[in-house]
Design a protein around this motif. Sequence first.
Motif, PDB file in Angstrom:
ATOM      1  N   GLU A   1      62.705 116.218 -33.110  1.00 44.39           N
ATOM      2  CA  GLU A   1      63.176 117.422 -32.694  1.00 44.39           C
ATOM      3  C   GLU A   1      63.716 118.183 -33.508  1.00 44.39           C
TER       4      GLU A   1
ATOM      5  N   TYR B   1      76.576 124.909 -31.055  1.00 39.88           N
ATOM      6  CA  TYR B   1      76.572 123.196 -31.348  1.00 39.88           C
ATOM      7  C   TYR B   1      77.034 122.470 -30.391  1.00 39.88           C
TER       8      TYR B   1
ATOM      9  N   THR C   1      70.438 111.112 -37.422  1.00 40.15           N
ATOM     10  CA  THR C   1      69.440 111.948 -36.217  1.00 40.15           C
ATOM     11  C   THR C   1      68.402 111.081 -35.545  1.00 40.15           C
TER      12      THR C   1
ATOM     13  N   TYR D   1      74.494 116.892 -34.523  1.00 40.65           N
ATOM     14  CA  TYR D   1      74.621 117.882 -33.845  1.00 40.65           C
ATOM     15  C   TYR D   1      73.134 118.280 -33.398  1.00 40.65           C
ATOM     16  N   TYR D   2      73.397 119.036 -32.294  1.00 34.68           N
ATOM     17  CA  TYR D   2      71.865 119.703 -32.021  1.00 34.68           C
ATOM     18  C   TYR D   2      72.399 121.197 -31.473  1.00 34.68           C
TER      19      TYR D   2
ATOM     20  N   ARG E   1      67.958 119.490 -34.029  1.00 37.14           N
ATOM     21  CA  ARG E   1      68.855 118.625 -34.338  1.00 37.14           C
ATOM     22  C   ARG E   1      69.306 118.567 -35.786  1.00 37.14           C
TER      23      ARG E   1
ATOM     24  N   SER F   1      75.231 115.309 -30.181  1.00 42.69           N
ATOM     25  CA  SER F   1      74.188 114.631 -29.564  1.00 42.69           C
ATOM     26  C   SER F   1      74.736 113.164 -28.894  1.00 42.69           C
TER      27      SER F   1
END
Length: 270
Positions: free
Chosen positions: A200, A214, A239, A207-208, A203, A217
Amino acid sequence: MENGFIHLCQPDGCKSCGACCGLYNYADSSRDALVIRLKRRTELWHDGMRDSARAAAFSETMKHLEPQEKLYEVIYCCEFLGFIDEEERRVGCLLHPAQNRDADLRDASFYGRELCDGHFCPSYHHLSREEKLALIEIIDDWYLFGLCVTDIDLVKEYFRLVSERIYQMPAPEAFRNYHLKEAAHRFFTLKVSWPFRSPETNRFGKYYFDGSQYMISHIDYERFGCGRSRFDRIFLSLTSRFDSASELARAEALIDEYIEEFARCWRQMY
Ligand code: SF4
Ligand code: SF4
């Protein structure tokens, strides 16, 4: 290091960090892509643009020469970040007085001199002195250093897990030993080689970005019928995305092996 202050941005002659100047916020923030950007900027800056009156022209030129796609639109990527040494081991500000015969040209930038000069990221406050010095001993590469020094969870968790295994926090000088340094370095290299990295693109570490802000996750362990992993913080920093219980188990075994590898080297020496 001056008066005990540890300069994380420019810790020594082997590496530096440019993360808060937006270095890793390009859609393509691979090492190769960043090297092309940094080299081009540095060459152009030193080839006749090194002047506050020409800074605006420099910015315009970069907008046309460089791909502008970013990871997060709200984070600025400064075009004045370049290489500041001939060997291209250190990234840094091309507008800084040290690059311009003592003339401070940072007012020509998006953030301005005052903000650039006074900024100290959370790692300055949240990493302990030992953690900072140990990381500086372990990593001698600007690309990896910037990724890791800004990842507070990754650094803290690694040293916590290692300390639990050997019943003490290793002194920073211990990492001058080749084997200990290599063992620790292999762990931090996971930041760029983690096999369970999510594809993804919104991301970054834990964080995403949901389009406007923000968020932190979350790994849904329940779908694998288990509780939160003891390596959860590390997984988020890397991640991670797991598609099955067996992937999660392999990931845990991998992290455990990296911690144990360091502990084995330590026991052989002490
Ligand atoms: S992210 Fe932190 S260590 Fe890196 S350049 Fe910015 S202030 Fe310095
Ligand atoms: S002008 Fe500021 S944001 Fe840009 S490279 Fe220099 S220190 Fe970083």
